[in-house]
Write a protein that holds these residues in place. Structure first.
Motif, PDB file in Angstrom:
ATOM      1  N   PRO A  13      13.490  -8.413 -12.848  1.00 25.82           N
ATOM      2  CA  PRO A  13      14.700  -9.242 -12.909  1.00 25.82           C
ATOM      3  C   PRO A  13      15.681  -8.652 -13.920  1.00 25.82           C
ATOM      4  O   PRO A  13      15.280  -8.162 -14.973  1.00 25.82           O
ATOM      5  N   LEU A  14      16.965  -8.692 -13.579  1.00 33.44           N
ATOM      6  CA  LEU A  14      17.989  -8.098 -14.428  1.00 33.44           C
ATOM      7  C   LEU A  14      18.910  -9.160 -14.996  1.00 33.44           C
ATOM      8  O   LEU A  14      19.114 -10.211 -14.390  1.00 33.44           O
ATOM      9  N   LYS A  15      19.477  -8.837 -16.148  1.00 35.31           N
ATOM     10  CA  LYS A  15      20.399  -9.749 -16.828  1.00 35.31           C
ATOM     11  C   LYS A  15      21.750  -9.774 -16.147  1.00 35.31           C
ATOM     12  O   LYS A  15      22.296  -8.735 -15.766  1.00 35.31           O
ATOM     13  N   SER A  91      19.421 -13.203  -6.496  1.00 31.06           N
ATOM     14  CA  SER A  91      18.107 -12.760  -6.984  1.00 31.06           C
ATOM     15  C   SER A  91      18.278 -11.344  -7.533  1.00 31.06           C
ATOM     16  O   SER A  91      17.651 -10.407  -7.063  1.00 31.06           O
ATOM     17  N   TYR A  92      19.168 -11.246  -8.527  1.00 31.34           N
ATOM     18  CA  TYR A  92      19.570  -9.930  -9.028  1.00 31.34           C
ATOM     19  C   TYR A  92      18.414  -9.280  -9.786  1.00 31.34           C
ATOM     20  O   TYR A  92      17.956  -9.790 -10.808  1.00 31.34           O
ATOM     21  N   SER A  93      17.922  -8.181  -9.237  1.00 30.24           N
ATOM     22  CA  SER A  93      16.747  -7.491  -9.761  1.00 30.24           C
ATOM     23  C   SER A  93      16.858  -6.007  -9.456  1.00 30.24           C
ATOM     24  O   SER A  93      17.716  -5.581  -8.677  1.00 30.24           O
ATOM     25  N   ARG A  94      15.947  -5.245 -10.060  1.00 33.10           N
ATOM     26  CA  ARG A  94      15.847  -3.808  -9.784  1.00 33.10           C
ATOM     27  C   ARG A  94      14.486  -3.523  -9.167  1.00 33.10           C
ATOM     28  O   ARG A  94      13.461  -3.948  -9.693  1.00 33.10           O
ATOM     29  N   LEU A  95      14.491  -2.815  -8.057  1.00 34.89           N
ATOM     30  CA  LEU A  95      13.259  -2.321  -7.455  1.00 34.89           C
ATOM     31  C   LEU A  95      13.086  -0.869  -7.870  1.00 34.89           C
ATOM     32  O   LEU A  95      13.969  -0.044  -7.608  1.00 34.89           O
ATOM     33  N   THR A  96      11.983  -0.564  -8.519  1.00 32.81           N
ATOM     34  CA  THR A  96      11.668   0.823  -8.865  1.00 32.81           C
ATOM     35  C   THR A  96      10.594   1.291  -7.897  1.00 32.81           C
ATOM     36  O   THR A  96       9.518   0.699  -7.816  1.00 32.81           O
TER      37      THR A  96
END
Length: 141
Positions: A13-15, A91-96
């Motif tokens: 999850p991102l800020k 659902s602001y997030s980063r997928l690595t």
């Protein structure tokens, strides 16, 4: 390359920082666990209900974010299993995603969606394998 397990794909999850003039959306810092060096960053638009599939990077680690719209990412492994992740504005997030996973994505917003990839290497067309969307049987709808 060894076996790839879905637990190697991380969802962070991102800020989002609200400000009177417009929000600030964090993406990636060099001390984040998903940072594996910097090669390039690029944006890709996906239209509503459009599907872009299938691709597998052999060297690239992707850091995927969707600041506009909503996108369903689907990952496929050699055990013929799927993993789905939906990320976007709400659902602001980063997928690595490390190398070795087949993946595709679909715009699931009613407006065009924007994907940002911060990759650890420069784009090289010979570094990725590709299949037609029909070659991996996934029920997109």
């Amino acid at each position: 390359m060894g076996a790839v397990n879905f637990d190697q794909i991380t969802l962070t999850p991102l800020k989002q920082i609200s400000t009177p003039g417009g929000d600030v959306l964090h993406a990636l810092k060099k001390n984040d666990c998903g940072f594996n060096g910097f090669g390039e960053a690029y944006f890709s638009w996906v239209l509503p209900n459009s599907i872009k599939a299938w691709k597998k990077h052999t060297q690239m680690t992707m850091n995927l974010m969707v600041p506009v719209g909503l996108v369903k990412f689907v990952f496929y492994n050699e055990n013929k299993q799927f993993r789905e992740e939906c990320i976007g504005e709400d659902s602001y997030s980063r997928l690595t995603v490390p190398p070795g996973f087949w993946f595709g994505f679909q715009g699931i917003s009613n407006k065009p969606s924007l994907i940002l990839n911060v990759a650890n290497i420069l784009h090289d067309p010979s570094e990725a394998d590709r299949l037609n969307a029909s070659e991996i049987h996934y029920p997109w709808n």
